[in-house]
Motif scaffolding. Structure first.
Motif, mmCIF file in Angstrom:
data_model
loop_
_atom_site.group_PDB
_atom_site.id
_atom_site.type_symbol
_atom_site.label_atom_id
_atom_site.label_comp_id
_atom_site.label_asym_id
_atom_site.label_seq_id
_atom_site.Cartn_x
_atom_site.Cartn_y
_atom_site.Cartn_z
ATOM 1 N N ARG A 27 -2.227 52.361 -15.682
ATOM 2 C CA ARG A 27 -3.662 52.348 -15.370
ATOM 3 C C ARG A 27 -4.137 50.927 -15.058
ATOM 4 N NH1 ARG A 27 -3.877 57.143 -18.527
ATOM 5 N NH2 ARG A 27 -3.723 56.093 -20.528
ATOM 6 N N GLU A 28 -3.624 49.962 -15.807
ATOM 7 C CA GLU A 28 -4.034 48.576 -15.552
ATOM 8 C C GLU A 28 -3.502 48.082 -14.213
ATOM 9 O OE1 GLU A 28 -4.308 45.475 -18.269
ATOM 10 O OE2 GLU A 28 -4.153 46.759 -20.050
ATOM 11 N N VAL A 29 -2.253 48.482 -13.901
ATOM 12 C CA VAL A 29 -1.684 48.068 -12.610
ATOM 13 C C VAL A 29 -2.510 48.666 -11.470
ATOM 14 C CG1 VAL A 29 0.336 48.200 -11.094
ATOM 15 C CG2 VAL A 29 0.626 47.794 -13.555
ATOM 16 N N LEU A 30 -2.912 49.937 -11.657
ATOM 17 C CA LEU A 30 -3.705 50.588 -10.608
ATOM 18 C C LEU A 30 -4.985 49.788 -10.326
ATOM 19 C CD1 LEU A 30 -4.177 52.952 -8.675
ATOM 20 C CD2 LEU A 30 -5.271 54.186 -10.539
ATOM 21 N N VAL A 31 -5.637 49.349 -11.383
ATOM 22 C CA VAL A 31 -6.858 48.556 -11.203
ATOM 23 C C VAL A 31 -6.546 47.305 -10.384
ATOM 24 C CG1 VAL A 31 -8.608 47.191 -12.390
ATOM 25 C CG2 VAL A 31 -7.961 49.439 -13.275
ATOM 26 N N GLU A 32 -5.423 46.643 -10.712
ATOM 27 C CA GLU A 32 -5.058 45.427 -9.965
ATOM 28 C C GLU A 32 -4.738 45.718 -8.503
ATOM 29 O OE1 GLU A 32 -2.868 42.276 -11.098
ATOM 30 O OE2 GLU A 32 -3.710 42.111 -13.122
ATOM 31 N N MET A 33 -4.166 46.912 -8.260
ATOM 32 C CA MET A 33 -3.757 47.238 -6.886
ATOM 33 C C MET A 33 -4.936 47.292 -5.931
ATOM 34 S SD MET A 33 -0.882 50.068 -7.817
ATOM 35 C CE MET A 33 -0.640 50.772 -6.193
ATOM 36 N N PHE A 34 -6.136 47.548 -6.426
ATOM 37 C CA PHE A 34 -7.313 47.555 -5.560
ATOM 38 C C PHE A 34 -7.661 46.145 -5.077
ATOM 39 C CE2 PHE A 34 -8.046 51.789 -7.260
ATOM 40 C CZ PHE A 34 -8.542 52.437 -6.144
ATOM 41 N N GLY A 35 -7.211 45.150 -5.877
ATOM 42 C CA GLY A 35 -7.619 43.790 -5.536
ATOM 43 C C GLY A 35 -6.557 42.960 -4.818
ATOM 44 N N CYS A 36 -5.363 43.497 -4.636
ATOM 45 C CA CYS A 36 -4.320 42.711 -3.981
ATOM 46 C C CYS A 36 -3.399 43.651 -3.235
ATOM 47 C CB CYS A 36 -3.520 41.919 -5.013
ATOM 48 S SG CYS A 36 -2.547 42.970 -6.108
ATOM 49 N N ASP A 37 -2.520 43.097 -2.419
ATOM 50 C CA ASP A 37 -1.593 43.995 -1.736
ATOM 51 C C ASP A 37 -0.165 43.848 -2.271
ATOM 52 O OD1 ASP A 37 -1.116 41.538 -0.738
ATOM 53 O OD2 ASP A 37 -1.568 42.027 1.371
ATOM 54 N N GLU A 38 -0.064 43.300 -3.476
ATOM 55 C CA GLU A 38 1.252 43.193 -4.113
ATOM 56 C C GLU A 38 1.817 44.582 -4.400
ATOM 57 O OE1 GLU A 38 2.054 40.089 -7.477
ATOM 58 O OE2 GLU A 38 -0.116 40.215 -7.188
ATOM 59 N N ALA A 39 3.155 44.686 -4.397
ATOM 60 C CA ALA A 39 3.798 45.938 -4.766
ATOM 61 C C ALA A 39 3.606 46.143 -6.273
ATOM 62 C CB ALA A 39 5.280 45.886 -4.431
ATOM 63 N N PRO A 40 3.500 47.402 -6.719
ATOM 64 C CA PRO A 40 3.324 47.655 -8.161
ATOM 65 C C PRO A 40 4.397 46.973 -9.007
ATOM 66 C CG PRO A 40 3.098 49.685 -6.909
ATOM 67 C CD PRO A 40 3.488 48.634 -5.927
ATOM 68 N N GLU A 41 5.650 46.959 -8.508
ATOM 69 C CA GLU A 41 6.723 46.303 -9.271
ATOM 70 C C GLU A 41 6.374 44.842 -9.522
ATOM 71 O OE1 GLU A 41 7.012 48.098 -6.626
ATOM 72 O OE2 GLU A 41 8.827 49.345 -6.585
ATOM 73 N N ALA A 42 5.847 44.194 -8.506
ATOM 74 C CA ALA A 42 5.531 42.769 -8.621
ATOM 75 C C ALA A 42 4.420 42.559 -9.652
ATOM 76 C CB ALA A 42 5.125 42.221 -7.259
ATOM 77 N N ILE A 43 3.415 43.449 -9.623
ATOM 78 C CA ILE A 43 2.321 43.323 -10.595
ATOM 79 C C ILE A 43 2.850 43.524 -12.003
ATOM 80 C CG2 ILE A 43 0.079 44.258 -11.331
ATOM 81 C CD1 ILE A 43 -0.352 45.153 -8.426
ATOM 82 N N VAL A 44 3.731 44.535 -12.156
ATOM 83 C CA VAL A 44 4.318 44.821 -13.464
ATOM 84 C C VAL A 44 5.072 43.577 -13.979
ATOM 85 C CG1 VAL A 44 6.150 46.146 -14.616
ATOM 86 C CG2 VAL A 44 4.466 47.311 -13.177
ATOM 87 N N ALA A 45 5.856 42.946 -13.069
ATOM 88 C CA ALA A 45 6.652 41.781 -13.462
ATOM 89 C C ALA A 45 5.729 40.612 -13.815
ATOM 90 C CB ALA A 45 7.594 41.396 -12.326
ATOM 91 N N ARG A 46 4.716 40.424 -12.951
ATOM 92 C CA ARG A 46 3.821 39.286 -13.163
ATOM 93 C C ARG A 46 3.069 39.425 -14.478
ATOM 94 N NH1 ARG A 46 -1.254 39.046 -11.490
ATOM 95 N NH2 ARG A 46 -1.060 40.530 -9.788
#
Lengths: 477, 413
Positions: free
Chosen positions: A389-408
């Motif tokens: 759910r937190e990654v989904l929120v971030e996905m609205f603000g950037c075009d990073e792949a979900p994997e990258a957000i998870v890693a970051r």
């Protein structure tokens, strides 16, 4: 005596064409007044109407989407009446030879029975100009905005098959869904791209007579249509019971007063064939080609979703009501996401998030492939649902792949028993009381312990693995 | 490839054919002050081909019908027959045969092209299904060149057929291979005109001009070696009725746009805008047009069935003509050019619809069916009037070939 209502609807739908119906002017009625005009839509001397191919195609798709039969030959007539919003003195409309005939919509009625409500015909027509009444100082002036003049419309005329306000409302909702599906119009009653008028009469229940009808206009939501019909049935019933005659006339729905009020009698002029717009001849091959352009329609799609993916009827209908949602769902499933997970995330997470941001599902930065990638991480237990759910929120603000957000963000779930062992041992030592409770048969205590381990892992541990390890240790202990 | 027009050809264009930036008042008070915002397709094509365009006035309101006899005898003649028309060409809106009649009055050639051959874009019309742009000239070659220049699809008039414009390249006419039909009923109508003073005015013994001209033309065609065959079109006398009913109904709608509000003089003193519209329209049109529009409105509102009957009869007449076209190649028809050349004692009588239809009785058929029709003047001194030739729709090129052959045999061009 008990009465029943006989109701027919006349629904105007504004086609979402790029141009007007008989010229190349942009079909944007809302622009600066009179910006979108030319000699043809101003009907200046010497101009000739040229029927738009796009309007013909969109009206044809709409007809097919409602099960109507396209006619091999249709033609435009001049509906003759004069008003300042129609300075050429006639409206081009298909009165004698409409584009399509027949068709209808199946609705699920209040009593749970499916009923077919039939369409009499569907025809094309042009919209008229818009009148604006203003004061210039103390002088009242009438202004005419021709942006809307010549905008492409279709009119759907039903059979008088309706008996209740509920049926009319269900019909309109289903019609709106189907027209949106074929992509011919947005069908919004609040902005006027769909307008419904109702013809209402009453008769003693069980008879088949057709009594004098009253036309009700000016309802700008599906609910208003229901309310106006209810009001009108009650009004006519009271009139008949008081021995008053029902007179043929037109009434306007007043949403504030919640009542229909009589309007001035409308002048009904004659209709003569128009000599300038050539008759429309549709070949079987052309009609077939239109048919192949029809998307899968909502009812059929709902049935498929139930059959293929084991969704319930309600789930399937709610997904298929909006073609964008249904297409999004199909795209997730096509990427290997379990149907139920796809439906759950789409309806409870993504759509509310898109709405909150005033975006469109189609153009939102969270495209199906990105959400699918995220749900894939969830399915593989690489992240847990909270992290997703937190990654989904971030996905609205950037075009990073979900994997990258998870890693970051360091959301990667700890599923490794060796990594979790020390944390679990630590919690078991600290929470001796809960351990004792569990061992004395209080099952709830296990959940508490899982929560503690989760906390100790900074939210990253896989709850399934924790549970397994706890079971093992406490069972063994 | 379309051959260019002759160098410096002058073409006169009346004010009911739009020329961008030029007043397009079409002879009507309803259009006073209206300036055309676009070129009509015919104008644009002539301009592009290098023609000199000259303005000509509209005779009568909207150029509808040529005033003939009565008050019209003192009205100005169409400028056809002036120097321009002899050397160059003149365009004329043709609702009921105006271009043939004007040609007859000026003893020059007049062509009404097939419906759908020349774009109607930019024509300020009244009867969309019958009107077209007629061409007059003292030379058939000039008419041919003008027609070739203006004919064909323009993407602005969707009533033009999908097929290509007909072949205009001149082809040899061999009289022995050509059969020309004589419509019995048209002949007897012309003969009938000899016997009965149709208008009931002080005409005295009518000059059997049309019939005499027709007899002379038939003799001439026989002499040239054409085969003449008499054919029957039993509904011929209905052309006038059909034209009058259908034409007036179309006009009643078409004139709606000439609202005299967005252009033209608005009537003063109205209490509200509805009244202003009604009063302006009431004041804008002249008596003749007004009676035509009211007649059309009568059929629209009160006698719709009669209008539909007229449409059916029209379709049947078109079909009957098609059927006859399988028996003959062309038709020859009489041209009754009316009593225009004679000053009548009835001068001062306002023009009437009945009078207008009577004076165009011999030309209405082609506007009803959409056929091409060509007026050929007589050899000077040989006959009082010329005659009309017609053929199948879109046979305009062949019709001009035939006309050229006949006039050349008379020592014309």
């Amino acid at each position: 005596m008990e009465f029943e209502a006989v109701i027919g609807l006349e629904i105007h739908v504004e086609l979402n064409c790029v141009t007007k119906m008989f010229c190349d002017c942009p079909n944007h009625p809302g622009d600066q007044p009179n910006a979108n005009t030319c000699p043809t839509c101003l009907w200046l001397p010497g101009a000739l109407p040229r029927l738009s191919q796009e309007a013909l195609e969109k009206a044809s798709l709409l007809s097919l989407g409602l099960g109507a039969e396209l006619q091999p030959r249709s033609a435009f007539d001049q509906k003759i009446y004069y008003y300042p919003d129609l300075p050429k003195g006639f409206q081009l409309s298909q009165i004698h030879l409409p584009l399509s005939r027949g068709g209808g919509i199946d609705i699920l009625d209040e009593d749970g029975v499916t009923r077919k409500l039939r369409i009499h015909h569907i025809h094309m027509e042009e919209d008229v100009a818009k009148l604006v009444h203003e004061m210039e100082g103390r002088l009242p002036v009438g202004l005419v905005d021709f942006n809307r003049a010549g905008a492409p419309l279709v009119e759907i005329v039903t059979e008088p098959d309706f008996r209740t306000p509920y049926q009319a409302m269900e019909f309109l909702k289903t019609l709106r869904t189907r027209v949106r599906y074929v992509g011919s119009s947005d069908c919004n009653m609040d902005d006027g791209t769909m307008r419904a008028d109702a013809n209402i009469s009453i008769r003693p229940r069980g008879t088949d007579q057709m009594n004098t009808k009253v036309e009700v206009k000016n309802m700008n939501s599906v609910r208003h249509v229901g309310d106006a019909i209810s009001y009108e049935i009650a009004r006519q019933t009271a009139a008949v019971q008081a021995d008053e005659a029902v007179i043929l006339h037109t009434r306007l729905w007043d949403p504030d007063k919640k009542a229909t009020l009589p309007m001035r009698a409308k002048f009904e002029g004659p209709c003569v064939p128009d000599p300038c717009v050539p008759a429309i001849e549709l070949s079987p091959a052309w009609i077939e080609q239109m048919r192949t352009r029809l998307p899968e329609m909502p009812t059929e799609r709902g049935e498929r979703l139930t059959a293929q993916h084991g969704l319930t009827r309600e789930e399937a209908l709610s997904l298929s009501a909006d073609p964008e949602v249904a297409a999004y769902f199909d795209a997730l499933v096509a990427r290997g996401i379990a149907p139920r997970t796809a439906m759950h995330w789409l309806t409870t997470q993504l759509i509310p998030a898109v709405r909150e941001r005033r975006q469109d599902l189609n153009t939102s930065p969270v495209a199906p492939e990105r959400l699918a990638a995220l749900l894939d991480l969830l399915a593989k237990d690489e992240i847990n649902a909270n992290a997703a759910r937190e990654v989904l929120v971030e996905m609205f603000g950037c075009d990073e792949a979900p994997e990258a957000i998870v890693a970051r963000r360091g959301f990667k779930q700890i599923s490794d028993a060796d990594a979790l062992d020390p944390l679990i041992d630590k919690v078991l030592t600290e929470q001796a009381r809960a351990v004792a409770d569990f061992q004395s048969g209080q099952v709830k205590a296990l959940g508490f312990l899982v929560g503690r381990v989760m906390q100790a892992s900074g939210g990253k541990a896989d709850p399934k693995v924790i549970r397994e390890l706890l079971d093992e240790k406490l069972g063994a202990g | 490839m379309k051959p260019a027009l002759q160098q410096d050809m002058t073409v006169a264009v009346p004010s009911n054919i739009s020329m961008r930036g030029r007043p397009a008042e079409a002879g009507s008070n309803a259009l006073t002050g209206y300036t055309a915002v676009e070129d009509a397709t015919v104008v644009r094509r002539l301009r592009e081909a290098g023609a000199h365009l000259r303005s000509s006035a509209c005779v009568g309101e909207f150029g509808f019908g040529l005033p003939v006899g009565g008050a019209a005898a003192v009205a100005p003649r169409p400028s056809a027959g002036g120097a321009e028309a002899v050397d160059g060409a003149e365009l004329l809106m043709d609702f009921m045969g105006e271009s043939r009649l004007a040609a007859a009055h000026a003893s020059i050639y007049g062509l009404k092209p097939s419906y759908g051959l020349v774009s109607r874009f930019g024509l300020i019309g009244l009867i969309p299904s019958m009107e077209c742009c007629g061409i007059l000239s003292g030379s058939l070659n000039t008419i041919g060149e003008v027609l070739m220049t203006v004919a064909g699809q323009d993407g602005l008039d969707f009533s033009l057929p999908e097929e290509d414009a007909p072949d205009f390249s001149p082809r040899e006419i061999r009289p022995e291979e050509i059969t020309i039909g004589i419509i019995t009923e048209a002949q007897s109508m012309a003969a009938g005109a000899e016997r009965s003073p149709a208008t009931g005015d002080s005409r005295g013994a009518p000059t059997p001009r049309g019939a005499e001209g027709f007899r002379a033309s038939m003799e001439e065609l026989r002499r040239l070696g054409f085969t003449l065959r008499e054919v029957s079109l039993p509904g011929y006398e209905l052309f006038s009725l059909v034209h009058r009913v259908v034409g007036s109904v179309e006009a009643s709608s078409a004139a709606g746009r000439y609202d005299s509000v967005r252009y033209g003089p608005r009537a003063p003193g109205a209490k509200n805008w509805n009244e202003m519209y009604l009063m302006s329209r009431g004041a804008a049109f002249g008596t003749l047009i007004k009676s035509y529009l009211i007649q059309g409105a009568f059929f629209q509102f009160e006698r719709y069935e009669a209008f539909i009957d007229a449409c059916r009869i029209r379709a049947r007449l078109v079909e009957d003509m098609r059927r006859l076209e399988s028996e003959v190649d062309f038709f020859v028809l009489p041209m009754d050019d009316g009593p225009a050349q004679e000053v009548r004692s009835g001068a001062g009588v306002p023009p009437s619809l009945a009078g207008l239809y009577e004076s165009h009785a011999s030309t209405l058929y082609a506007n009803v069916t959409g056929q091409p029709a060509l007026y050929l003047p007589p050899v000077p001194g040989s006959a009082p009037t010329g005659f009309q030739l017609t053929g199948p729709r879109l046979s305009d090129g062949r019709l001009l070939d035939l006309g050229r052959f006949i006039s050349e045999s008379w020592g014309g061009e």
